[in-house]
Design an enzyme around this catalytic site. Structure first.
Site, mmCIF file in Angstrom:
data_model
loop_
_atom_site.group_PDB
_atom_site.id
_atom_site.type_symbol
_atom_site.label_atom_id
_atom_site.label_comp_id
_atom_site.label_asym_id
_atom_site.label_seq_id
_atom_site.Cartn_x
_atom_site.Cartn_y
_atom_site.Cartn_z
ATOM 1 N N SER A 1 0.843 -1.189 0.000
ATOM 2 C CA SER A 1 0.000 0.000 0.000
ATOM 3 C C SER A 1 0.885 1.247 0.000
ATOM 4 C CB SER A 1 -0.946 -0.026 1.206
ATOM 5 O OG SER A 1 -1.938 0.957 1.072
ATOM 6 N N ASN A 2 0.327 2.387 0.372
ATOM 7 C CA ASN A 2 1.100 3.640 0.410
ATOM 8 C C ASN A 2 0.557 4.540 1.516
ATOM 9 O OD1 ASN A 2 -1.054 5.455 -0.720
ATOM 10 N ND2 ASN A 2 -0.854 4.008 -2.416
#
Ligand code: CTP
Ligand code: CA
Length: 225
Positions: free
Chosen positions: A33-34
């Site tokens: 993810s980020n």
């Protein structure tokens, strides 16, 4: 009626917004993810709803309450976000604020990947490309939203990269974001609106104020006021 047009200029218009990160599973307990917080996208959804638009907000996993009057749909992966966008169309404006993961693991293991089962060191992680949601919507032949807006998070050559990205994605506007500082996850933003023939830089604003600036521009473009 004139008064309503002034207070709620976007009444009768539909807005579709993506926000937050996507989450791409590696196995049942791990993901890629980020750092996107979803704050800017949620603020834009709220600002458009305040102007009277019927707002659908497709959100990745974030820790934010749903803005008042907004229809929120929660998804996890980029593919789910793509599907939710297609289900939610048509719309008068599409705003792609989500930090969509560019790649996802080629396969998601059905069971947790175990350390003691690895004979050749750490397991390799094969990635494949995710659908480009903004590009897909920009390229729609039928039912393309009148206004398609992308975001460009850049750490360097912000305006040049944003101009190139606008042409590549074939969207109408790009909002360039300098994320070299504390933008991601923070409460403020410096936005530069890049259209086919204009570039407008707004001062450092909190994300709600920045959202209201953009919402006003959208309203002007769609309704003339
Ligand atoms: N976007 C999207 N789907 C993707 C990747 C990006 O809809 N799979 C959208 C984002 O929501 C944003 C715009 O495209 O509005 C630009 O995203 P960005 O990550 O800056 O552009 P990329 O083309 O992915 O290029 P890069 O990450 O290499 O800078
Ligand atoms: Ca990207």
């Amino acid at each position: 009626i004139d008064r309503e047009k002034k207070v709620l200029p976007l009444k009768g218009k539909k807005a579709l917004i993506t926000a937050g990160p996507t989450r791409e599973p590696i196995d049942p307990v791990r993901y890629l993810s980020n750092h996107s917080s979803g704050k800017q996208g949620f603020a834009i959804a709220a600002a458009l709803a305040e102007l009277g638009a019927e707002v659908t907000l497709i959100s990745g996993p974030v820790h934010l309450p749903c803005p008042i009057g907004v229809n929120r749909i929660d998804i996890e992966t980029a593919e789910e976000m793509m599907g939710a966008v297609q289900d939610a169309l048509p719309s008068d404006v599409f705003i792609s604020v989500a930090a969509v993961a560019d790649w996802r693991p080629a396969e998601c293991a059905s069971l947790k990947v175990k350390k003691d089962k690895q004979t050749d060191g750490p397991p390799p992680l094969m990635l494949i490309e995710n659908p480009d949601i903004l590009k897909t919507v920009s390229h729609m032949e039928q039912g393309r939203p009148e206004l398609v807006i992308g975001f460009a998070a850049e750490t360097n050559d912000v305006v040049e990269n944003a101009r190139a990205k606008r042409l590549r994605k074939e969207c109408d506007w790009i909002v360039a974001n300098d994320v070299s500082g504390d933008v991601m996850g923070g409460d403020h933003n410096v936005m530069i609106l890049v259209t086919a023939d204009t570039e407008t830089e707004w001062p450092r604003l909190d994300k709600q104020a920045a959202a209201r600036k953009l919402a006003a521009k959208i309203s002007e473009a769609l309704t003339g006021h």
